[in-house]
Motif scaffolding. Structure first.
Motif, PDB file in Angstrom:
ATOM      1  N   LEU A  11      53.650  42.081  43.157  1.00  0.00           N
ATOM      2  CA  LEU A  11      53.597  42.003  41.699  1.00  0.00           C
ATOM      3  C   LEU A  11      54.863  41.401  41.117  1.00  0.00           C
ATOM      4  N   LYS A  67      54.584  37.678  41.346  1.00  0.00           N
ATOM      5  CA  LYS A  67      53.648  37.122  40.367  1.00  0.00           C
ATOM      6  C   LYS A  67      54.260  37.102  38.962  1.00  0.00           C
ATOM      7  N   GLN A 118      41.720  44.070  39.012  1.00  0.00           N
ATOM      8  CA  GLN A 118      41.497  44.010  40.449  1.00  0.00           C
ATOM      9  C   GLN A 118      41.417  45.412  41.050  1.00  0.00           C
ATOM     10  N   LYS A 119      42.283  46.300  40.601  1.00  0.00           N
ATOM     11  CA  LYS A 119      42.339  47.649  41.175  1.00  0.00           C
ATOM     12  C   LYS A 119      41.236  48.556  40.637  1.00  0.00           C
ATOM     13  N   LEU A 139      49.849  48.940  41.411  1.00  0.00           N
ATOM     14  CA  LEU A 139      49.466  47.570  41.060  1.00  0.00           C
ATOM     15  C   LEU A 139      50.309  46.619  41.891  1.00  0.00           C
ATOM     16  N   GLY A 140      49.675  45.578  42.441  1.00  0.00           N
ATOM     17  CA  GLY A 140      50.385  44.690  43.362  1.00  0.00           C
ATOM     18  C   GLY A 140      50.139  45.113  44.799  1.00  0.00           C
ATOM     19  N   GLU A 167      45.878  42.402  37.469  1.00  0.00           N
ATOM     20  CA  GLU A 167      46.067  43.406  38.522  1.00  0.00           C
ATOM     21  C   GLU A 167      45.266  44.677  38.226  1.00  0.00           C
ATOM     22  N   ARG A 224      51.007  38.431  47.107  1.00  0.00           N
ATOM     23  CA  ARG A 224      50.353  39.497  46.351  1.00  0.00           C
ATOM     24  C   ARG A 224      51.348  40.479  45.748  1.00  0.00           C
TER      25      ARG A 224
END
Length: 336
Positions: free
Chosen positions: A198, A201, A320-321, A188-189, A317, A196
């Protein structure tokens, strides 16, 4: 900042209600209202809270995006009604440590209450409700979360005694806390662009809690040599592992399969019954800062808010993945 699990909030401290619209929640997700309300209750607990915690019993109403207890894929609308809903008198005495000074100049506001009502920590109630929805998504993938207080003021134990002393003196206290998320997937990230990562963020999400002044991941490396700090990598029982987690679960802006460990420092609450010196915006005369009902210490509540903020980033995240229009599709992608 959030592209998939997106949300906006509205509402004031003493306004009629606090509202959030969440866009991107996958369909067929079972929403446990009791879980959301329990998260709101957690935010209101903690030694050192003000009398408002007895006035408000926060509960959420979902007015859109749900049918028969499940999400439809449409935006969710969350509402928390304020029981303490009333007009408050204007004030012009800046409160050091609050948004009053800079906010009134930025937005050209003469009544500092117009800044107070939106900048108040009260708005974190609706953010905790949003974070609870994010946690419901994360729980579908076996991701768990917890938090704890590490320090209040200058002490690492006997917190209640320290808080009582500050209250008797008309003062306030901050502290340090830790949030942990477990069972996160690797990756993730991202490292490919600066915005971008993680950790960046999450740091922004936690730092933007009004009272937070510092954020760190894992073990603070200050004073350590590289050979002492970095987590060695092993391959055992068919998988890669780290036997230490000084990095706090993030390397190169990405989750590495270990526990995500985030620590943050909350400043002492700036509203005190022993007020600081300031200036009256209207008369330009020196005076004592305006005082209203306030907590002595709210570190425990800040833990819950930080959990919610981090959960929202992680849900974004994860979507998104392993994205999909329904929770079923997301789970299919996750298993592939």
């Amino acid at each position: 900042m959030l592209n998939n699990f997106r949300f906006l909030t509205a509402g004031e401290s003493h306004g009629k209600c606090l509202t959030a619209i969440i866009d991107g929640v996958p369909s067929n997700l079972t929403v446990d209202i009791d879980f959301i309300n329990n998260e709101l209750k957690r935010r209101q607990t903690g030694y050192g809270r003000s009398s408002r915690m007895q006035l408000e019993t926060d509960t959420v109403e979902i007015t859109a995006g749900i049918h028969n207890g499940k999400t439809t894929g449409a935006p969710l609308c969350l509402v928390i009604y304020n029981k303490d809903f009333n007009e408050k008198p204007p004030f012009t005495k800046f409160r050091p440590g609050h948004a009053d000074f800079a906010g009134s100049i930025k937005y050209n506001l003469s009544d500092l209450r117009d800044v107070l009502e939106r900048s108040s920590a009260r708005k974190t109630a609706i953010e905790v409700a949003v974070g609870a929805v994010a946690k419901i998504i994360l729980k579908e993938f076996g991701i768990t979360f917890s938090s704890k207080i590490l320090q209040i003021g200058s002490v690492t134990e006997n917190f209640e005694k320290e808080i009582d002393m500050a209250k008797d003196q008309g003062d306030s206290l901050g502290g340090k806390f830790e949030v942990i998320f477990k069972n996160l997937p690797i990756g993730l990230g991202s490292y490919v662009q600066w915005d971008r990562g993680l950790d960046g963020k999450i740091a922004q999400a936690v730092m933007s809690i009004g009272a937070v002044k510092a954020v760190e991941f894992g073990k603070n490396p200050l004073g350590e040599k590289g050979s002492e700090y970095h987590d060695e990598i092993f391959f055992e029982n068919g998988k890669f592992i780290h036997k230490t987690n000084n990095a706090g679960g993030i390397e190169g802006g990405m989750t590495n399969g270990e526990d995500l460990i985030v620590r943050a420092v909350m400043k002492p609450i700036p509203t005190m019954s022993k007020p600081l010196k300031t200036v009256d915006k209207e008369t330009l005369q020196m005076c004592e800062a305006h005082f209203e009902r306030s907590d002595t210490c709210a570190v425990e509540a800040c833990c819950v808010v930080a959990e919610a903020r981090i959960a929202s980033v992680l849900a974004d995240e994860l979507m998104q993945k392993f994205g999909g229009d329904s929770i079923d599709e997301m789970k299919k992608h996750y298993k592939e």
